[in-house]
Scaffold this motif. Sequence first.
Motif, PDB file in Angstrom:
ATOM      1  N   ARG A  44       0.939  -1.276  -0.017  1.00 32.44           N
ATOM      2  CA  ARG A  44      -0.027  -0.018   0.071  1.00 32.44           C
ATOM      3  C   ARG A  44       0.973   1.287   0.009  1.00 32.44           C
ATOM      4  O   ARG A  44       0.495   2.347  -0.628  1.00 32.44           O
ATOM      5  N   LYS A  45       1.920   1.240   0.782  1.00 27.36           N
ATOM      6  CA  LYS A  45       2.603   2.473   0.909  1.00 27.36           C
ATOM      7  C   LYS A  45       3.627   2.723  -0.431  1.00 27.36           C
ATOM      8  O   LYS A  45       3.430   3.884  -0.988  1.00 27.36           O
ATOM      9  N   TRP A  46       3.960   1.652  -0.917  1.00 29.31           N
ATOM     10  CA  TRP A  46       4.796   1.807  -2.499  1.00 29.31           C
ATOM     11  C   TRP A  46       3.777   2.157  -3.470  1.00 29.31           C
ATOM     12  O   TRP A  46       4.021   2.965  -4.104  1.00 29.31           O
ATOM     13  N   LEU A  47       2.539   1.520  -3.420  1.00 29.38           N
ATOM     14  CA  LEU A  47       1.431   2.021  -4.455  1.00 29.38           C
ATOM     15  C   LEU A  47       1.056   3.410  -4.147  1.00 29.38           C
ATOM     16  O   LEU A  47       0.861   3.973  -5.346  1.00 29.38           O
ATOM     17  N   ALA A  48       0.889   3.777  -3.031  1.00 28.62           N
ATOM     18  CA  ALA A  48       0.750   5.438  -2.946  1.00 28.62           C
ATOM     19  C   ALA A  48       1.649   6.181  -3.421  1.00 28.62           C
ATOM     20  O   ALA A  48       1.526   7.079  -4.214  1.00 28.62           O
ATOM     21  N   VAL A  49       3.095   5.884  -3.237  1.00 29.37           N
ATOM     22  CA  VAL A  49       3.945   6.420  -3.425  1.00 29.37           C
ATOM     23  C   VAL A  49       4.262   6.755  -5.156  1.00 29.37           C
ATOM     24  O   VAL A  49       4.743   7.764  -5.772  1.00 29.37           O
ATOM     25  N   ILE A  50       3.954   5.428  -5.822  1.00 29.89           N
ATOM     26  CA  ILE A  50       4.037   5.095  -7.203  1.00 29.89           C
ATOM     27  C   ILE A  50       2.896   6.085  -7.914  1.00 29.89           C
ATOM     28  O   ILE A  50       3.309   6.978  -8.942  1.00 29.89           O
ATOM     29  N   VAL A  51       1.803   6.260  -7.232  1.00 27.30           N
ATOM     30  CA  VAL A  51       0.664   6.908  -7.792  1.00 27.30           C
ATOM     31  C   VAL A  51       1.001   8.369  -7.593  1.00 27.30           C
ATOM     32  O   VAL A  51       0.655   9.343  -8.275  1.00 27.30           O
ATOM     33  N   ILE A  52       1.623   8.726  -6.453  1.00 24.96           N
ATOM     34  CA  ILE A  52       1.979  10.108  -6.076  1.00 24.96           C
ATOM     35  C   ILE A  52       3.035  10.512  -7.167  1.00 24.96           C
ATOM     36  O   ILE A  52       2.962  11.777  -7.790  1.00 24.96           O
TER      37      ILE A  52
END
Length: 497
Positions: free
Chosen positions: A56-64
């Motif tokens: 979830r953290k890396w997915l959020a960073v990728i989207v941002i």
Amino acid sequence: MSNRSASTASVTIPVQIDQTEKNVSKEIGQDPASAPDPFQVFLEPTEHPQNLSSLRKWLAVIVISSSALCATSASSIASFTEIAVAEEFHVSHVVTILSISLFVEGLGVGPLLVGPLSEVYGRNIVYQVSYTLFFAFSWPVAFAPNIAVYLIFRFVTGLCGSAFLSVAGGSVSDLFSDANVASPMALYTISPFIGPVLGPLISGFINQNLYWRWTYRVQLMWIFAQYLALFLFVPETYVPVLRKRKAERLRKSTGELRYYAPLEKSDRSLFVAVLVSCYKPFQLILFDQMALLLDVWSALILGILYLTFQAFPIIFESGHGFNMQSAGLTFLGIGFGMMLAISTQPLWNRHFLRQRQKFEGSPPPETRLIMGQVGAILVPVGLYWLAFTTYPHVHWMVPIIASVPFGSGIYFVFTSTFTYLVTAYRPIAASAMASNSALRSIFAAVFPLFAGAMYSKLGTVGATALLAGLTTIMAPLPFVFYRIGHRLRQSSRFAVH
């Protein structure tokens, strides 16, 4: 972040509070270890954003990061539309270059407003509103009836997309501890600088084969995809706002109105926060020579990057007979250089770990300038190499290869400068970054306007060599500040001592 229901039967203040929560609480003047008030609300360890799953953290960073990439690529995507826009609206080419300059100005001004907003309402709502407006105001650009509407909404869309240059870094640091933040922060840092390189590549392909308005129609599709991803995959990460929301849930579920979060007790108005965010960066530039010189250095390099959107078509279309599509591909050299530089991040992580051990966990900010020293050498080397290989009789691949060290140097300079400003001016880190953003936006907006005249008067060799000379003059800065930065910080009224 926990999504547990607000209808909890009974509520107690948790005894176990993780170290991150303690650090965040101390930053806002509330230490859970010493707080006697049983109604002050803290996050449980499982509720803290740093305890989300790695996925979830890396997915959020990728989207941002991809949202930042989209916003900044929109700045330069106008580069190959200029001639067609000038013909349709019956204006000069210089007027259409303003579509890049005004967008960049919007990117520079926006952080002064959205930064304080994110500290009151949270990161996520700023992202969502920002991209909603970015999407909405991109329609008048794509379907502009005249040059005035086109240019005005280019500025407005830049303003709306600016959240990802000021707030997004905070989200990344919210999600990862200091020990683990380097790699995700490197991914985010590279995105706003790959974006301007990607823009001409996309624009070249579209304008070679389609009508210029399709440039912005394709961009609308990308913005909409990012808009959906932000809603689906990016949680709120700002701890003070999460505590405020938890307090609201507790008051509603228990009927006990005395539960509160520190953010609700703050007497600082939003107007004051915005006012401070506007004048503090300029105060820093005016009264701190170290911040001023580093800001000018990074602004000069970004200005040169944006100038290449006018220079590369001159070098490759006029000098080598490239069409728009092929000229757009020439920016891959700069992009490859940036990706090559980011691939060295594990080596830098190990270096900074050794520095932490050497200085017992608290290395001076000047250690961050070592990366800047590498960039200070690579940027002028790349530009000199590019300058003396722009002759038509030199194979076109040679100047593209010359742009690789230039791209790598850009990454090293900006990463070094950003981390130095944040650590050396930690109490006012947001203002330090805002001052840097303001100067960068001015340089990036102005440089493309005189690129055509400069290359016409001096030629491709003379004009590019002049830019290389300017970066050579600024190159000693990270070496000088590495030696005397500590002494300068002692006399600074803004930097940490």
